[in-house]
Write an enzyme that holds these catalytic residues in place. Structure first.
Site, PDB file in Angstrom:
ATOM      1  CB  CYS A  93     -16.353   2.407  48.364  1.00 51.75           C
ATOM      2  SG  CYS A  93     -17.538   2.835  49.643  1.00 51.75           S
ATOM      3  NE  ARG A 127     -19.970   5.327  57.367  1.00 55.50           N
ATOM      4  CZ  ARG A 127     -19.765   6.052  56.270  1.00 55.50           C
ATOM      5  NH1 ARG A 127     -20.386   7.201  56.130  1.00 55.50           N
ATOM      6  NH2 ARG A 127     -18.973   5.642  55.287  1.00 55.50           N
ATOM      7  CG  HIS A 193     -13.405  -0.602  51.315  1.00 59.28           C
ATOM      8  ND1 HIS A 193     -12.806   0.375  50.534  1.00 59.28           N
ATOM      9  CD2 HIS A 193     -14.585  -0.075  51.722  1.00 59.28           C
ATOM     10  CE1 HIS A 193     -13.585   1.447  50.479  1.00 59.28           C
ATOM     11  NE2 HIS A 193     -14.665   1.198  51.186  1.00 59.28           N
TER      12      HIS A 193
HETATM   13  N1  LIG Z   1     -15.841   3.849  51.890  1.00 56.48           N
HETATM   14  C1  LIG Z   1     -16.118   4.876  51.021  1.00 56.48           C
HETATM   15  O1  LIG Z   1     -15.462   5.046  49.998  1.00 56.48           O
HETATM   16  C2  LIG Z   1     -17.254   5.793  51.420  1.00 56.48           C
HETATM   17  C3  LIG Z   1     -17.915   6.442  50.203  1.00 56.48           C
HETATM   18  C4  LIG Z   1     -18.897   7.537  50.582  1.00 56.48           C
HETATM   19  N2  LIG Z   1     -18.189   8.634  51.230  1.00 56.48           N
HETATM   20  C5  LIG Z   1     -19.985   6.937  51.487  1.00 56.48           C
HETATM   21  O2  LIG Z   1     -19.929   7.137  52.686  1.00 56.48           O
HETATM   22  O3  LIG Z   1     -20.873   6.262  50.999  1.00 56.48           O
END
Ligand SMILES: NC(=O)CC[C@H](N)C(=O)O
Length: 245
Positions: A93, A127, A193
């Protein structure tokens, strides 16, 4: 045989316990009798990264990514030497995004990446959050993968990089092309993840074998009894695929 693992920025990039991936690699190598060392590498630590067999970098919030991005720029040649020399790099990520050409935060701030992966990431308003299921082919064998994603970045691939898996359910890299993650030589980037390797032990073994084959091409890890993980994964995979999206 020894296996050297470097855990990059464990204090800054560990948003969803991505350090679990380091533990899985360490344990599954030790269960095969390998002598495993794990070094934590963060701001101020300057080891030669090509000395490591595997490097793992987790995910992080935009703010921590900004701190890491500055430090990563100082390591650019060091990391590139490792990637070119076949060190296996697993970036999750936020860590994944920072290995690309650039990463744009959810507020539109553009952070330069290392350009090791031929990808770029733009900030999305919405998101991308939830379970992800997909299929990955390794040495001609198809594997089901499951994981969890939570990112605002939408990642787009250039010609020098291949997707890591095909998305069956979930967003993946951008929510647009039904692909998730990337593979470029020995470098793997993914939004999964989970932690990823706990849920997909076949991938953990693939990374360990790839890393060991830098020194001995004939390495073949003995099979472990993964019946519990595999049966759980198959049930979870089926349930996630059938779930109403
Ligand atoms: N889960 C994360 O590592 C998020 C990565 C980055 N901050 C995003 O929001 O895309």
């Amino acid at each position: 045989m020894q296996l050297k693992i470097g855990h990059l920025y464990p204090d800054l990039l560990d948003l969803y316990s991505d350090r679990g991936n380091v533990i899985i690699l360490q344990k599954r190598a030790q269960w095969r009798g390998l002598d495993v060392t794990v070094d934590q590498i963060s701001v101020g630590h300057e080891p030669r990264l090509a000395d490591y067999d595997i490097l793992v970098m987790g995910g992080g919030m935009d703010r921590e990514q900004g701190i890491v991005a500055k430090d990563l720029q100082k390591r650019s040649a060091n990391i590139r030497e490792a990637a070119d020399g076949g060190t296996v790099i697993l970036a999750i990520c936020g860590g994944y995004q920072l290995l690309g050409h650039s990463f744009e935060t959810s507020t539109g701030q553009r952070i330069p990446g290392l350009g090791i992966l031929d990808i770029h990431t733009v900030g999305a308003k919405m998101r991308m959050v939830g379970n992800v299921v997909g299929e990955m082919e390794i040495d001609g064998i198809k594997h089901n993968l499951i994981g969890y994603e939570n990112h605002s970045g939408k990642t787009f691939l250039g010609p020098d990089v291949q997707p890591m898996m095909r998305v069956v359910k979930g967003y993946g890299n951008s929510g647009e092309d039904k692909f998730e993650g990337v593979r470029q030589g020995s470098v793997f980037g993914t939004y999964l993840h989970g932690p990823l390797l706990a849920k997909n032990p076949f991938l953990a073994d693939h990374l360990v074998e790839l890393a060991l084959r830098r020194r001995d091409l004939s390495v073949q890890l003995e099979q472990l009894n993964d019946d519990l993980e595999c049966s759980t994964n198959e049930k979870l995979y089926k349930r996630l695929v059938e779930a109403k999206s």
